[in-house]
Motif scaffolding. Structure first.
Motif, PDB file in Angstrom:
ATOM      1  N   GLN A   1       0.838  -1.165  -0.129  1.00 55.30           N
ATOM      2  CA  GLN A   1       0.039   0.154  -0.011  1.00 55.30           C
ATOM      3  C   GLN A   1       0.849   1.285   0.019  1.00 55.30           C
ATOM      4  O   GLN A   1       0.439   2.183  -0.598  1.00 55.30           O
ATOM      5  CB  GLN A   1      -0.973  -0.195   1.331  1.00 55.30           C
TER       6      GLN A   1
ATOM      7  N   TYR B   1       2.026   1.350  -3.628  1.00 62.29           N
ATOM      8  CA  TYR B   1       0.714   1.738  -4.978  1.00 62.29           C
ATOM      9  C   TYR B   1      -0.239   2.370  -4.550  1.00 62.29           C
ATOM     10  O   TYR B   1      -1.004   3.016  -4.946  1.00 62.29           O
ATOM     11  CB  TYR B   1       0.278   0.019  -5.105  1.00 62.29           C
ATOM     12  N   GLY B   2      -0.279   2.734  -3.020  1.00 60.65           N
ATOM     13  CA  GLY B   2      -1.520   3.517  -2.625  1.00 60.65           C
ATOM     14  C   GLY B   2      -2.867   2.915  -2.450  1.00 60.65           C
ATOM     15  O   GLY B   2      -3.916   3.382  -1.991  1.00 60.65           O
TER      16      GLY B   2
ATOM     17  N   THR C   1       6.053   6.668  -5.361  1.00 61.75           N
ATOM     18  CA  THR C   1       4.993   5.697  -5.678  1.00 61.75           C
ATOM     19  C   THR C   1       5.079   5.186  -6.879  1.00 61.75           C
ATOM     20  O   THR C   1       5.481   5.768  -7.808  1.00 61.75           O
ATOM     21  CB  THR C   1       3.683   6.471  -5.193  1.00 61.75           C
TER      22      THR C   1
END
Length: 336
Positions: A225, A228-229, A288
Motif C-alpha cells: 500500500q 501503490y496507494g 509511489t
C-alpha cells in the motif's frame, strides 16, 4: 528462550516457523489462534519483489561465525547445519553498520542470493534484523523460516531452503515487532490487541495463527500500500480498518525512510543497525508506483493527442471491455 514453534502455511509453496514468546495481553493471548475471518487463503495475489529495489553491497568480508550460528551447527541431534558453516559481514550502501550472515554449505540459497534478498528488504525494516542464518531445507517439504522473538538471540532470523521475498519481509516484520530495548513486543501492545478485538477479519489464513503472525502478515500488505496507494488485489479495508489504522500510523511505514538511503532513522523504536553510510546515494529516493493490470489496479493510463490539437486526453481504464470501447472511440476520433 523460544517457547513455541508453529509450522503452518504462509504463501503458496512456502511455510514459515512462527515464533511465539510467553507474554500475555489483557485482551488477547498473543499466542492464541484468532477467530476472525480470513479474507484470502494466502497472500499469493501479489508479489513484492518488483517493488523492492536491492541495495548494493559496498563491501563484505569473511568473519568467524558468531555463537548465535555455531550453536545450531554440528552433528548433534537437532542441528540445523551439518555441513561447513561460512560467516560473512556485509555492508550495504544504505547503512554504515554491517550485517552478519551465516550460511551452511548445502543451503539452497547461494551467498549471492542472500546478498540480493537481504538487500531487497527495505532499509527502514532491514535495520531491525539481527544475525541471518541460511540452511538447507533438509527433510521439510517446503522452504521455511523463523525469527527469535525473545532471549539473547532476539531478532536473529533462520531461513531454510529457497525462501522468497515475502518470507524475508515477513520474518523482518517479526524482528521489528521484537525491537530491542522495549518492554514487550509491539504485537503484545494494547493498540494492536484492541484493533484485533474490534475488527472482523485478517488478511489470510496464516494470520489466524495468532496475533504475532497477523501483525507480520499485515506488514506485507502495508508495504504494498505504501508503494501503490491501495491494498493488494482481493483485499478490502472495511473489515480490518482498525488494524490498518494502527499499522499505517507506525513511523516504520513512512515511505521516504522505509525505502530511503539511510539506516540512521530517528523515528520509531530502537533498531539494531543505525550508523549512517559514509556516502548517501541521492538517487535512492522513494516514489509511489502504479500497479499493473495484473496487480488489480488501473490497467493503463491512456494519453492521446490529436494532430494539431492543444488538449490531452487522459483516462484511467479498469476493465478489458472499457479498454476496447476506448480504443474504438479514439480510432474513430483520430480518423474522422
Amino acid at each position: 528462550m523460544l517457547t513455541t514453534l508453529l509450522l503452518l502455511p504462509l504463501f503458496s509453496g512456502i511455510y514459515v516457523f512462527g515464533a511465539a514468546v510467553d507474554f500475555r495481553a489483557s485482551t488477547i493471548d498473543r499466542r492464541q489462534a484468532l477467530t476472525l475471518r480470513a479474507q484470502q487463503r494466502n497472500l499469493g495475489s501479489f508479489d513484492l519483489t518488483p517493488i523492492l529495489p536491492p541495495a548494493s553491497v559496498t563491501s563484505w568480508r569473511a568473519v568467524n561465525a558468531p555463537e548465535s550460528c555455531t550453536t545450531y551447527a554440528g552433528q548433534q541431534d537437532g542441528s540445523e547445519c551439518r555441513t561447513d558453516l561460512t560467516a560473512v559481514s556485509i555492508q550495504f550502501e544504505d547503512c554504515g553498520d554491517e550485517f552478519v550472515v551465516c550460511r551452511c554449505a548445502d543451503a539452497e540459497m547461494s551467498m549471492n542470493d542472500v546478498f540480493e534478498r537481504l538487500g531487497r528488504v527495505p532499509i527502514g525494516l532491514r535495520r531491525y534484523g539481527g544475525v541471518v542464518m541460511v540452511a538447507a531445507q533438509a527433510g521439510s517439504d517446503t522452504a521455511h523460516a523463523y525469527t527469535w522473538t525473545s532471549g539473547e538471540h532476539t531478532g536473529d532470523i533462520h531461513f531454510f531452503g529457497d525462501c522468497g521475498m515475502e518470507t524475508w519481509v515477513h520474518e523482518f516484520m517479526h524482528a521489528f515487532d521484537s525491537a530491542p530495548d522495549r518492554p514487550r513486543p509491539q504485537s503484545n501492545g494494547s493498540r494492536w490487541q484492541n484493533a484485533l478485538a474490534t475488527d472482523t477479519c485478517v488478511p489470510d489464513s496464516y494470520s489466524l495463527t495468532n496475533a504475532v503472525e497477523a501483525y507480520a502478515q499485515l506488514g506485507l500488505l502495508i508495504i504494498y500500500q505504501v508503494v501503490y496507494g491501495i491494498l493488494p488485489p482481493g483485499f478490502t479495508a472495511d473489515c480490518m480498518s482498525n488494524q490498518l489504522a494502527y499499522m499505517t500510523s507506525l513511523p516504520l511505514f513512512n515511505g521516504s525512510t522505509l525505502f530511503g538511503n539511510n539506516c540512521d532513522i530517528q523515528d520509531g523504536p530502537p533498531a539494531r543497525h543505525t550508523r549512517p553510510p559514509n556516502v548517501l546515494d541521492p538517487s535512492r529516493t522513494f516514489q509511489t508506483q502504479r500497479p499493473s493490470s495484473t496487480e488489480g489496479g488501473p490497467a493503463v493510463i491512456a494519453t492521446s493527442r490529436r494532430s494539431g490539437a492543444n488538449s490531452t486526453v487522459t483516462i484511467e481504464l479498469n476493465s478489458s471491455w472499457l479498454r476496447c470501447m476506448f480504443a474504438l472511440f479514439i480510432g474513430a476520433w483520430l480518423f474522422s
